[in-house]
Design a protein around this motif. Sequence first.
Motif, PDB file in Angstrom:
ATOM      1  N   ASN A 246       0.832  -1.203   0.000  1.00  0.00           N
ATOM      2  CA  ASN A 246       0.000   0.000   0.000  1.00  0.00           C
ATOM      3  C   ASN A 246       0.871   1.258   0.000  1.00  0.00           C
ATOM      4  O   ASN A 246       2.104   1.183   0.036  1.00  0.00           O
ATOM      5  N   ARG A 247       0.207   2.415  -0.003  1.00  0.00           N
ATOM      6  CA  ARG A 247       0.935   3.688  -0.103  1.00  0.00           C
ATOM      7  C   ARG A 247       1.833   3.909   1.106  1.00  0.00           C
ATOM      8  O   ARG A 247       2.915   4.466   0.997  1.00  0.00           O
ATOM      9  N   ILE A 258       2.694   8.789  -6.515  1.00  0.00           N
ATOM     10  CA  ILE A 258       1.446   8.034  -6.393  1.00  0.00           C
ATOM     11  C   ILE A 258       0.392   8.610  -7.340  1.00  0.00           C
ATOM     12  O   ILE A 258       0.126   9.811  -7.318  1.00  0.00           O
ATOM     13  N   LYS A 260      -3.631   8.182  -8.573  1.00  0.00           N
ATOM     14  CA  LYS A 260      -4.934   7.568  -8.268  1.00  0.00           C
ATOM     15  C   LYS A 260      -5.418   6.835  -9.500  1.00  0.00           C
ATOM     16  O   LYS A 260      -5.190   7.316 -10.623  1.00  0.00           O
ATOM     17  N   THR A 275      -5.820   6.175 -15.140  1.00  0.00           N
ATOM     18  CA  THR A 275      -5.292   7.207 -14.246  1.00  0.00           C
ATOM     19  C   THR A 275      -5.454   8.569 -14.913  1.00  0.00           C
ATOM     20  O   THR A 275      -5.888   8.637 -16.068  1.00  0.00           O
ATOM     21  N   SER A 293     -11.169   1.116  -6.813  1.00  0.00           N
ATOM     22  CA  SER A 293     -10.220   2.228  -6.685  1.00  0.00           C
ATOM     23  C   SER A 293      -8.869   1.689  -6.240  1.00  0.00           C
ATOM     24  O   SER A 293      -8.800   0.888  -5.303  1.00  0.00           O
ATOM     25  N   TYR A 295      -4.255   2.569  -6.451  1.00  0.00           N
ATOM     26  CA  TYR A 295      -3.203   3.577  -6.647  1.00  0.00           C
ATOM     27  C   TYR A 295      -2.065   2.921  -7.413  1.00  0.00           C
ATOM     28  O   TYR A 295      -1.836   1.716  -7.281  1.00  0.00           O
ATOM     29  N   GLY A 297       2.071   3.270  -7.880  1.00  0.00           N
ATOM     30  CA  GLY A 297       3.270   3.911  -7.345  1.00  0.00           C
ATOM     31  C   GLY A 297       4.398   3.752  -8.349  1.00  0.00           C
ATOM     32  O   GLY A 297       4.587   2.667  -8.917  1.00  0.00           O
TER      33      GLY A 297
END
Length: 381
Positions: A246-247, A258, A260, A275, A293, A295, A297
């Motif tokens: 995860n972030r 990052i 979205k 994106t 949803s 993300y 990286g």
Amino acid sequence: MVSQCNDRLNTTKTALNDEKPLLQIRNVTKKFGEFTAVNNVDLNIHTGELFCLLGGSGCGKSTLLRMLAGFETPTSGQITIDGKDMSGVPPYQRPTNMMFQSYALFPHMSVEKNIAFGLEQDGINKNEIKERTQNILKLVELQDYEKRRPNQLSGGQRQRVALARALVKEPKLLLLDEPLGALDKKLREQTQFELMNIQNKVGVTFVVVTHDQEEAMVLADRIAVMDKGTFIQIGSPTEIYEFPKNRLVANFIGSANILKGRVNENTSKSVKIMTDLGEIELEQFSTLTVGASVYLGIRPEKISISKNASINKQGFTASGVVEDIGYLGNTSRYKVRLDQGILMDVTAQNHLRPKNHAHAFSWGENVSLHWDASNAMLLTS
Ligand code: ATP
């Protein structure tokens, strides 16, 4: 970011000992009044592993280490070392030893006496004490310093005395709380490799607490990233760095741009993420549902920067303007504002010595960024 190169060795170590872990932590929680410092953690550590507990200040790593040593009692859960339940077992009866950040050396005793002290307390005979002390002095390369007092040693040498004193008692599990915390940056880097070599030679299992992510990357076979008393991710340095969950992990270990995104399409071979920079296809399996949803990286060093747009079918190209430059000598960091308004961090190696002291790219210059889609990390939260 330095990553360790012995993952192959580590996997072997772990696989060999998988059936009978040296340390088993089962549903361990520690509360101080209403406050939960360690929250229901589970972990197996294997014989010969160098394991790092990594996290920011107050995340609970020292509390967990202190429970392993027996200085704190879990509120619930079980700790087993070498097949024995440790509940009710005091620190001095555990097959563990602890090395503190302060080293806690006796200032009035010589190096040799400091190392021998614990063995004398255990009533071991003089000849054996002499032999074990001499062997360990050789291991930490301090045989010429045995008559010195701690205040006649450098910081790095004091650190090695503390390590020798902890190892001479031949613990099954050595617990190290910020073992290199008292050293300056250069010495710290050098000592990380010494510590790894010594651990490799003696084969004792090490659990190291550190807040320094580079140190964990260099030292560890495996790392547990902790936050708010729980493990967010456990894995080898490469797993944690290249495949963060995860972030939080992506930003704690190194840094990441990052983006979205939303899952557009998901097949058995690839997943397409929409994106703000358009659709990016990752060739990997994922159980994510369409519309979820997510993300993406992208590590700054995985992006290349150039003056001309270089279109590569497999890659991703975006253009922008250099907003800021940080010159570090070996590398430069660029902040590039993309046409879509997104600010991207890029790290570039300075391969060539610039003419006229100029940077490879200057402020306000139009540049194009490119990265391979396989370098984008899919982050679920
Ligand atoms: P640091 O790197 O700053 O040492 P840490 O991750 O090792 O941080 P811990 O020392 O394990 O953190 O502390 C975790 C949390 O538990 C902190 O919020 C701390 O204030 C709290 N805590 C630790 N010991 C006690 C105690 N004896 N009584 C009450 N709270 C405590």
